[in-house]
Design a protein around this motif. Structure first.
Motif, mmCIF file in Angstrom:
data_model
loop_
_atom_site.group_PDB
_atom_site.id
_atom_site.type_symbol
_atom_site.label_atom_id
_atom_site.label_comp_id
_atom_site.label_asym_id
_atom_site.label_seq_id
_atom_site.Cartn_x
_atom_site.Cartn_y
_atom_site.Cartn_z
ATOM 1 N N UNK A 199 0.835 -1.203 0.000
ATOM 2 C CA UNK A 199 0.000 0.000 0.000
ATOM 3 C C UNK A 199 0.868 1.252 0.000
ATOM 4 N N UNK A 200 1.974 1.224 0.769
ATOM 5 C CA UNK A 200 2.880 2.375 0.814
ATOM 6 C C UNK A 200 3.412 2.702 -0.577
ATOM 7 N N UNK A 201 3.822 1.675 -1.321
ATOM 8 C CA UNK A 201 4.350 1.895 -2.666
ATOM 9 C C UNK A 201 3.265 2.396 -3.607
ATOM 10 N N UNK A 202 2.064 1.794 -3.514
ATOM 11 C CA UNK A 202 0.978 2.210 -4.391
ATOM 12 C C UNK A 202 0.532 3.643 -4.161
ATOM 13 N N UNK A 203 0.416 4.020 -2.896
ATOM 14 C CA UNK A 203 0.039 5.399 -2.582
ATOM 15 C C UNK A 203 1.127 6.364 -3.045
ATOM 16 N N UNK A 231 10.909 3.987 -8.281
ATOM 17 C CA UNK A 231 11.150 5.022 -7.274
ATOM 18 C C UNK A 231 10.385 4.777 -5.986
ATOM 19 N N UNK A 232 9.174 4.245 -6.090
ATOM 20 C CA UNK A 232 8.342 4.107 -4.896
ATOM 21 C C UNK A 232 8.290 2.677 -4.353
ATOM 22 N N UNK A 233 8.535 1.669 -5.192
ATOM 23 C CA UNK A 233 8.462 0.284 -4.719
ATOM 24 C C UNK A 233 9.829 -0.276 -4.367
ATOM 25 N N UNK A 286 13.060 1.619 -3.893
ATOM 26 C CA UNK A 286 13.924 2.810 -3.872
ATOM 27 C C UNK A 286 15.386 2.507 -3.584
ATOM 28 N N UNK A 287 15.711 1.305 -3.093
ATOM 29 C CA UNK A 287 17.105 0.965 -2.837
ATOM 30 C C UNK A 287 17.829 0.444 -4.066
ATOM 31 N N UNK A 288 17.098 0.188 -5.139
ATOM 32 C CA UNK A 288 17.737 -0.341 -6.343
ATOM 33 C C UNK A 288 18.657 0.699 -6.968
ATOM 34 N N UNK A 289 19.852 0.297 -7.421
ATOM 35 C CA UNK A 289 20.708 1.242 -8.147
ATOM 36 C C UNK A 289 20.027 1.807 -9.386
ATOM 37 N N UNK A 290 19.091 1.051 -9.959
ATOM 38 C CA UNK A 290 18.379 1.513 -11.156
ATOM 39 C C UNK A 290 17.376 2.617 -10.844
ATOM 40 N N UNK A 291 17.069 2.819 -9.568
ATOM 41 C CA UNK A 291 16.068 3.823 -9.178
ATOM 42 C C UNK A 291 16.695 5.096 -8.642
ATOM 43 N N UNK A 331 9.431 13.635 -10.195
ATOM 44 C CA UNK A 331 9.175 12.323 -9.591
ATOM 45 C C UNK A 331 10.244 11.965 -8.555
ATOM 46 N N UNK A 332 11.502 12.232 -8.879
ATOM 47 C CA UNK A 332 12.602 11.926 -7.963
ATOM 48 C C UNK A 332 12.467 12.746 -6.676
#
Length: 381
Positions: free
Chosen positions: A20-24, A61-63, A65-70, A154-155
């Protein structure tokens, strides 16, 4: 049936709260970005200025965020470079199939060379190549607006959202100061490995796009801690806990709490209600933080705020129930020492109360844990 297992989910279970946190976050991020992009361009097409790749960027970015790709460099530079490539190819190539394929392929190469791989960037290049009429109108401005400006928005929103929801974005850097504000690494990350060595591990196993150096250090530290927990053997909280814990009531003044800390040389005190019902725990750091907050709020010095906080004559004193931590870890008598070790790896936890039917029957402090591990080492067990 390994083939069927290989076709199954590769991602670990995610809590409903995190989903839910990522979706919101995606909802808020895309909504505000759309308003930002459209406000000066009300007469322009929504599809052009809130482009589909922003949806894919939002997932990262929201789901995750720790990925180097994000990370900001990957997202902003990746999308912008891909947009420039897509526009250039769209202007030079007329055949639609070849134009789209070439735009995506060149964008992938360019973003990798820029160390800015961001999967939605491929869709950005594809969007440009699929819309020659829009590119004829905008030209290379397409890379600036909506792509660069939209990605920056977005960032920025992802960073704010992560801060307010208890996450970290952008991710930690290997040389970031510890939570204590010193140059020391966090205890769980003191591996004896340099940043270069951790980077080499990621490159050797081709994981540079999936994991950052800081996260690798944390994972190795967590694995070592788990291995140490296994070596703790059958010891439980019941074997090492203090069985006569000193506690306070929630209505106790902080002067009383401070006196108990001084008298018993404790760093933590359980807060209990009727019939020893566990309500929370107070650490010495809670008193310090309360005094610091009062000093900032009242404009006093820290020493003056602390004296006032502990003044027995104050008319409206702060009480134990006002500053206790109610949501910290807790254990039962059968909790393995290995699990306690993991609980107290967190810098904020100096002790874990041991409960039975909701009542405090003991407490395990870091001192208890260290003493138990030392005895085990001396005995060679």
């Amino acid at each position: 049936m390994d083939i069927f297992r290989a076709l199954g989910p590769a991602v670990a279970h995610v809590s409903p709260l995190e989903a839910v946190r990522a979706g919101v976050g995606a909802l808020v991020g895309l909504g505000l970005t759309g308003l930002f992009l459209l406000s000066p361009n009300i007469d322009l097409d929504l599809g052009l200025y809130l482009v589909a790749p922003f949806g894919a960027s939002s997932v990262l970015l929201f789901a995750v965020p720790n990925s180097p790709l994000a990370q900001p460099w990957s997202a902003i530079v990746g999308n912008t470079v891909a947009a420039l490539v897509g526009v250039a190819v769209c202007m030079l190539i007329s055949d639609p199939v070849f134009r789209i394929a070439l735009a995506v392929g060149l964008a992938l190469t360019a973003t990798m060379l820029c160390r800015a791989v961001h999967p939605p960037a491929g869709a950005v290049a594809m969007t440009a190549a699929m819309n020659p009429e829009a590119i004829d109108l905008l030209g290379f401005w397409f890379a600036l607006a909506p792509i660069a400006l939209g990605t920056v928005a977005l960032v920025a929103l992802a960073a704010l959202y992560a801060f307010f929801t208890g996450r970290r974005y952008p991710f930690r850097q290997f040389d970031d100061p510890s939570s204590h504000g010193t140059a020391d690494r966090e205890p769980a990350e003191r591996l004896g490995l340099s940043e270069d060595e951790l980077t080499q591990i990621l490159e050797r196993y081709r994981q540079s796009f999936n994991l950052g150096v800081e996260d690798l250090a944390r994972l190795i530290g967590a694995a070592e801690l788990q291995a140490a927990a296994h070596s703790a053997g059958p010891l439980t909280a019941d074997n090492i806990m203090s069985r006569d814990p000193v506690s306070v009531r929630p209505e106790a003044r902080l002067s009383e709490v401070a006196e108990l800390f001084r008298r018993h040389r404790f760093t933590s005190l359980p807060v209990v209600g009727d019939d020893a019902e566990y309500l929370g725990v107070i650490f010495q750091i809670h008193l310090i933080n309360q005094a610091k907050d009062d000093a900032l709020r009242l404009g006093n010095g820290f020493t003056s705020a602390l004296k006032q906080l502990l003044d027995r004559q104050i008319r409206r004193p702060v009480r134990a129930g006002d500053i206790m931590a109610a949501a910290g870890p807790r254990a039962v008598k059968k909790t393995p020492v290995g699990a306690l070790l993991a609980m107290m790896a967190d810098d904020d936890v100096d002790a874990v109360p041991v409960l039975e039917h909701g009542r405090v029957t003991g407490i395990v402090t870091r001192t208890d844990l260290i003493a138990a591990m030392a005895r085990k080492a001396v005995r060679g067990e």
